[in-house]
Design a protein around this motif. Structure first.
Motif, mmCIF file in Angstrom:
data_model
loop_
_atom_site.group_PDB
_atom_site.id
_atom_site.type_symbol
_atom_site.label_atom_id
_atom_site.label_comp_id
_atom_site.label_asym_id
_atom_site.label_seq_id
_atom_site.Cartn_x
_atom_site.Cartn_y
_atom_site.Cartn_z
ATOM 1 N N GLY A 51 -7.985 31.494 -11.282
ATOM 2 C CA GLY A 51 -9.288 32.037 -10.944
ATOM 3 C C GLY A 51 -9.295 33.172 -9.951
ATOM 4 O O GLY A 51 -10.349 33.487 -9.379
ATOM 5 N N ALA A 52 -8.144 33.795 -9.715
ATOM 6 C CA ALA A 52 -8.096 34.882 -8.737
ATOM 7 C C ALA A 52 -9.049 36.009 -9.125
ATOM 8 O O ALA A 52 -9.203 36.337 -10.300
ATOM 9 C CB ALA A 52 -6.685 35.433 -8.623
ATOM 10 N N GLY A 53 -9.666 36.611 -8.111
ATOM 11 C CA GLY A 53 -10.600 37.686 -8.375
ATOM 12 C C GLY A 53 -9.920 38.953 -8.851
ATOM 13 O O GLY A 53 -10.440 39.656 -9.720
ATOM 14 N N GLU A 54 -8.734 39.247 -8.319
ATOM 15 C CA GLU A 54 -8.071 40.497 -8.669
ATOM 16 C C GLU A 54 -6.585 40.417 -8.368
ATOM 17 O O GLU A 54 -6.162 39.749 -7.422
ATOM 18 C CB GLU A 54 -8.675 41.650 -7.878
ATOM 19 C CG GLU A 54 -8.219 43.031 -8.308
ATOM 20 C CD GLU A 54 -8.675 43.374 -9.718
ATOM 21 O OE1 GLU A 54 -7.801 43.713 -10.541
ATOM 22 O OE2 GLU A 54 -9.881 43.288 -9.983
ATOM 23 N N VAL A 55 -5.795 41.078 -9.196
ATOM 24 C CA VAL A 55 -4.366 41.245 -8.938
ATOM 25 C C VAL A 55 -4.092 42.739 -8.893
ATOM 26 O O VAL A 55 -4.328 43.448 -9.874
ATOM 27 C CB VAL A 55 -3.499 40.582 -10.030
ATOM 28 C CG1 VAL A 55 -2.014 40.832 -9.735
ATOM 29 C CG2 VAL A 55 -3.779 39.088 -10.105
ATOM 30 N N ILE A 56 -3.624 43.212 -7.747
ATOM 31 C CA ILE A 56 -3.361 44.636 -7.559
ATOM 32 C C ILE A 56 -1.876 44.896 -7.743
ATOM 33 O O ILE A 56 -1.039 44.335 -7.036
ATOM 34 C CB ILE A 56 -3.790 45.098 -6.156
ATOM 35 C CG1 ILE A 56 -5.278 44.824 -5.931
ATOM 36 C CG2 ILE A 56 -3.476 46.573 -5.957
ATOM 37 C CD1 ILE A 56 -5.731 45.094 -4.503
#
Length: 277
Positions: A51-56
């Motif tokens: 459920g992570a919001g974003e992976v940069i």
């Protein structure tokens, strides 16, 4: 270690992944991946499953690293954007250095020929899932044991279990003395040899590492040892019930399609839960 892989943690997360359920334990969190070496998308997939919001993804080839930015400053910078950092770097000790400067947790996804602890967690979880237990197993590590960071970390974890370890490699690529010494100090029975056939019949887990061309300073030296072993059906017939870990591009293709013995694709699936843990 038991609690980490127990029914209440990694196992339950694995079941939820297999049911294709969305997890929200990392909802709103941001992960940053500064990778100085190639990698698959395992951390990316695991974070998104949770459920992570974003992976940069930090593209080192187009980042300020090309302008001479130090690792310390890169980590300070990306640490301002993220809740955690996963670092892969060609220098031994880079993860420890990054942790000194990072305002957020740093996960070591490989530091040169040093360590790869997250892979070791997945390897132990895979053995446990496939064979029921790690204790009492004979585990044979084959290939480039000198430069193979995954086996260095795996031996460290296996020191918490009751196992027999066989280190099989060409003399020039043998397991570092420090790793051998640590295992024996922990009470682990260790054999070092160059012949795989000598230990294959007693092996429960065959762990294969590739001969890493990028770790050699000149190609002639690599050419001397690039194909020291061939693992095929005839060889595997000597060890009924044995499983093979990390076999992609390292054994005869016919073995790669033997899902009963070669568990690499199931292991990738396990990684969506154990890497997340």
């Amino acid at each position: 270690m038991y609690d980490l892989f127990s029914e209440s943690l990694a196992h339950e997360m694995r079941l939820q992944v297999e049911r294709s359920e969305a997890l929200d334990i990392l909802k709103g969190r941001v992960l940053c991946n500064p990778f100085y070496e190639p990698s698959s998308a395992s951390f990316d997939a695991a974070m998104k499953r949770c459920g992570a919001g974003e992976v940069i993804h930090v593209n080192i080839n187009t980042s300020s690293v090309q302008k001479g930015e130090t690792l310390a400053d890169t980590i300070r910078t990306v640490g301002c954007y993220a809740d955690a950092i996963v670092l892969r770097h060609p220098d031994v000790g880079s993860a420890q250095l990054a942790a000194k400067f990072s305002p957020v947790p740093v996960l070591n996804a490989g530091d040169g020929v040093g360590e790869h602890p997250t892979q070791a967690l997945l390897d132990v979880y895979t053995i446990r899932s496939e064979l029921g237990t790690v204790n009492g197993r004979t585990i044979t590590l084959l290939g480039d044991l000198k430069n193979g960071r995954t086996v260095h970390s795996l031996v460290t974890l296996l020191c918490y279990y009751s196992v027999q370890l066989n280190f099989v490699a060409p003399a020039s690529l043998s397991m570092p003395a420090s790793v051998v010494s640590a295992a024996r100090k922990a009470g682990i029975s260790v054999r070092q040899l160059e012949s795989l056939e000598e230990v294959l019949p007693e092996t429960d887990v065959l762990y294969i590492t590739r001969i890493q061309k990028e770790r050699f300073t000149n190609e002639p030296e690599w050419e001397k040892v690039k194909n020291p072993y061939r693992v095929d059906r005839a060889l595997l017939s000597q060890a009924e019930g044995m499983i093979v870990l990390r076999p992609r591009n390292k054994i005869d293709p016919e073995i790669g399609f033997d899902s009963r013995r070669a568990v690499n694709f199931r292991q990738m699936r396990y990684g969506l839960s154990s890497v997340s843990v």
